[in-house]
Design an enzyme around this catalytic site. Structure first.
Site, PDB file in Angstrom:
ATOM      1  N   THR A  13      67.138  89.255  30.620  1.00 26.77           N
ATOM      2  CA  THR A  13      66.921  89.457  32.047  1.00 26.77           C
ATOM      3  C   THR A  13      67.431  88.314  32.912  1.00 26.77           C
ATOM      4  O   THR A  13      67.970  88.540  33.995  1.00 26.77           O
ATOM      5  CB  THR A  13      65.396  89.624  32.285  1.00 26.77           C
ATOM      6  N   ASP A  57      70.556  92.085  24.351  1.00 23.31           N
ATOM      7  CA  ASP A  57      69.165  92.298  24.741  1.00 23.31           C
ATOM      8  C   ASP A  57      68.381  91.785  23.549  1.00 23.31           C
ATOM      9  O   ASP A  57      68.649  92.183  22.411  1.00 23.31           O
ATOM     10  CB  ASP A  57      68.896  93.797  24.978  1.00 23.31           C
ATOM     11  N   SER A  58      67.430  90.914  23.774  1.00 25.01           N
ATOM     12  CA  SER A  58      66.841  90.230  22.619  1.00 25.01           C
ATOM     13  C   SER A  58      66.056  91.166  21.710  1.00 25.01           C
ATOM     14  O   SER A  58      65.703  90.791  20.592  1.00 25.01           O
ATOM     15  CB  SER A  58      65.999  89.034  23.050  1.00 25.01           C
ATOM     16  N   SER A  59      65.820  92.393  22.133  1.00 22.26           N
ATOM     17  CA  SER A  59      65.192  93.364  21.218  1.00 22.26           C
ATOM     18  C   SER A  59      66.144  93.689  20.066  1.00 22.26           C
ATOM     19  O   SER A  59      65.725  94.212  19.039  1.00 22.26           O
ATOM     20  CB  SER A  59      64.844  94.663  21.940  1.00 22.26           C
ATOM     21  N   THR A  89      63.155  87.509  26.721  1.00 22.94           N
ATOM     22  CA  THR A  89      61.819  87.026  26.364  1.00 22.94           C
ATOM     23  C   THR A  89      61.230  87.749  25.154  1.00 22.94           C
ATOM     24  O   THR A  89      60.375  87.197  24.465  1.00 22.94           O
ATOM     25  CB  THR A  89      60.843  87.210  27.551  1.00 22.94           C
ATOM     26  N   GLN A 279      45.579  87.714  12.388  1.00 27.26           N
ATOM     27  CA  GLN A 279      45.969  88.518  13.555  1.00 27.26           C
ATOM     28  C   GLN A 279      45.481  87.870  14.853  1.00 27.26           C
ATOM     29  O   GLN A 279      45.950  88.225  15.933  1.00 27.26           O
ATOM     30  CB  GLN A 279      45.355  89.922  13.466  1.00 27.26           C
TER      31      GLN A 279
HETATM   32  N1  ASP Z   1      64.410  93.148  26.899  1.00 27.97           N
HETATM   33  C1  ASP Z   1      64.735  91.874  27.500  1.00 27.97           C
HETATM   34  C2  ASP Z   1      65.108  90.941  26.357  1.00 27.97           C
HETATM   35  O1  ASP Z   1      64.260  90.485  25.669  1.00 27.97           O
HETATM   36  C3  ASP Z   1      63.596  91.353  28.297  1.00 27.97           C
HETATM   37  C4  ASP Z   1      63.794  89.961  28.831  1.00 27.97           C
HETATM   38  O2  ASP Z   1      64.870  89.421  28.919  1.00 27.97           O
HETATM   39  O3  ASP Z   1      62.805  89.365  29.211  1.00 27.97           O
HETATM   40  O4  ASP Z   1      66.279  90.685  26.195  1.00 27.97           O
END
Ligand code: ASP
Length: 343
Positions: A13, A57-59, A89, A279
């Site tokens: 982002t 995209d970090s996912s 993030t 957890q």
């Molecule tokens: N989906 C985005 C990512 O992790 C969200 C972000 O950047 O905060 O790349």
């Protein structure tokens, strides 16, 4: 001499701005970062940037990208005093944790940051995060050494140790927490460094060694009421599973049902590396406290102490990548390697 910083934009982002044509968010050209954040011109610091291609995209983060990132830092290591990694993030805590194990002998700051709102929108948290991350990455002590020679996450005024961090809010600017380790620094009017807990190298002239072999044969099993033997078997008994992080309740407790303990024992007898991680967000595993924890210990499950799941994953990838010797991996797992567990 003027400090020099390399900003590495991996995606996420933070590096987006609104396209005036259609109003959608698009990544902007990071070589023009000083046009977007003119405040950076006020630092007496040379700032260069490097943009990943493609942006991630970090996912979609992968261990192979961690290797790419670590190699980039190593190639540019002598040219810069510090590195700022702009990252989405969602998996930032995983990446910062993994890099902390992969960059051995680190003597310079590697500061991850990102934002909840893109840098190109008015209420962005990205500018403040980026500006403070650059200031921290460039900061030196009176002997000219880096103030924070560690892999960290800077977010919403706090500098957290990377391998102690976890994303805990999907909405708040204060998105990261480090419940088992106090912040390494806090940004107010001044940046206050918590020098007592910042790790320092034994020798400042240590050479950086980058680990490029990661063994990813790790599974994560989150125990929960209603878990079935079928699901557990699929995760733990799979021949591709060399290690399993068992996410347990509270201080390291799990089911006392015979089928559960039998499957754990079977995996342990087959030589699988089993690590007990709680957890709970805060606190530590203590398998001596309750009978349910003790029975895990008796069948060979190791204590993850107060490690996060993110750090446990990076630590296992790294240790297993270094050696096929499970006994050595098990011994190293219980040691504090770079501040990831409390002694
Ligand atoms: N989906 C985005 C990512 O992790 C969200 C972000 O950047 O905060 O790349």
């Amino acid at each position: 001499m003027k400090s020099s910083i390399l900003i590495i934009y991996t995606g996420g982002t933070i590096g987006m701005k609104e396209d005036p044509q259609d109003g959608t968010l698009k990544p902007f050209d990071f070589s023009q970062i000083k046009d977007e954040v003119p405040e950076l011109n006020k630092f007496d610091v040379r700032i260069d940037s490097y943009t990943f291609d493609p942006l991630i995209d970090s996912s979609d983060m992968e261990p192979s990208i961690w290797v790419q990132l670590a190699q980039l830092i190593s190639e540019r290591y002598e040219d810069y005093d510090g590195f700022v990694v702009l990252h989405g993030t969602d998996t930032m805590a995983y990446s910062a944790s993994a890099l902390s194990f992969m960059l051995e002998g680190l003597t310079k700051p590697v500061i991850f940051t990102g934002s909840q709102l893109p840098i190109g929108v008015p209420r962005t948290d990205g500018k403040e995060n980026l500006i403070s991350a650059v200031e921290i990455a460039a900061a030196k002590d009176h002997e000219g050494h880096a103030r924070v020679p560690e892999v960290c996450i800077f977010f919403d005024s706090k500098l957290l140790r990377g391998n102690r961090s976890t994303k805990y809010s999907a909405e708040a600017f204060n998105a990261f927490a480090s419940p088992n380790c106090p912040p390494l620094a806090e940004a107010g009017i001044n940046i206050r460094y918590n020098t007592d807990i910042i790790r320092k190298p034994v020798y400042w002239d240590t050479m950086l060694r980058v680990q490029t072999q990661l063994d990813t044969r790790v599974a994560i099993l989150k125990v929960h009421p209603g878990m079935t033997p079928q699901v557990m078997r699929a995760v733990v008994a799979d021949p591709q599973t060399r290690a399993c992080i068992i996410e347990t309740y509270g201080s390291g407790n799990a089911l006392s049902k015979p089928w559960f303990l039998d499957l754990v024992k079977q995996a342990s007898d087959e030589g699988k590396i089993l690590l007990n991680v709680t957890q709970c967000k805060a606190g530590t595993v203590n398998m001596d406290l309750y009978a349910t924890g003790a029975s895990l210990k008796n069948v060979g499950v190791l204590s993850g102490a107060d490690i996060t799941t993110e750090a446990a994953l990076g630590k296992l990838f790294s240790l297993m990548g270094r050696s096929e010797n499970d006994k050595w991996v098990k011994t190293m797992l219980e040691k504090d390697l770079c501040g990831e567990i409390s002694k």
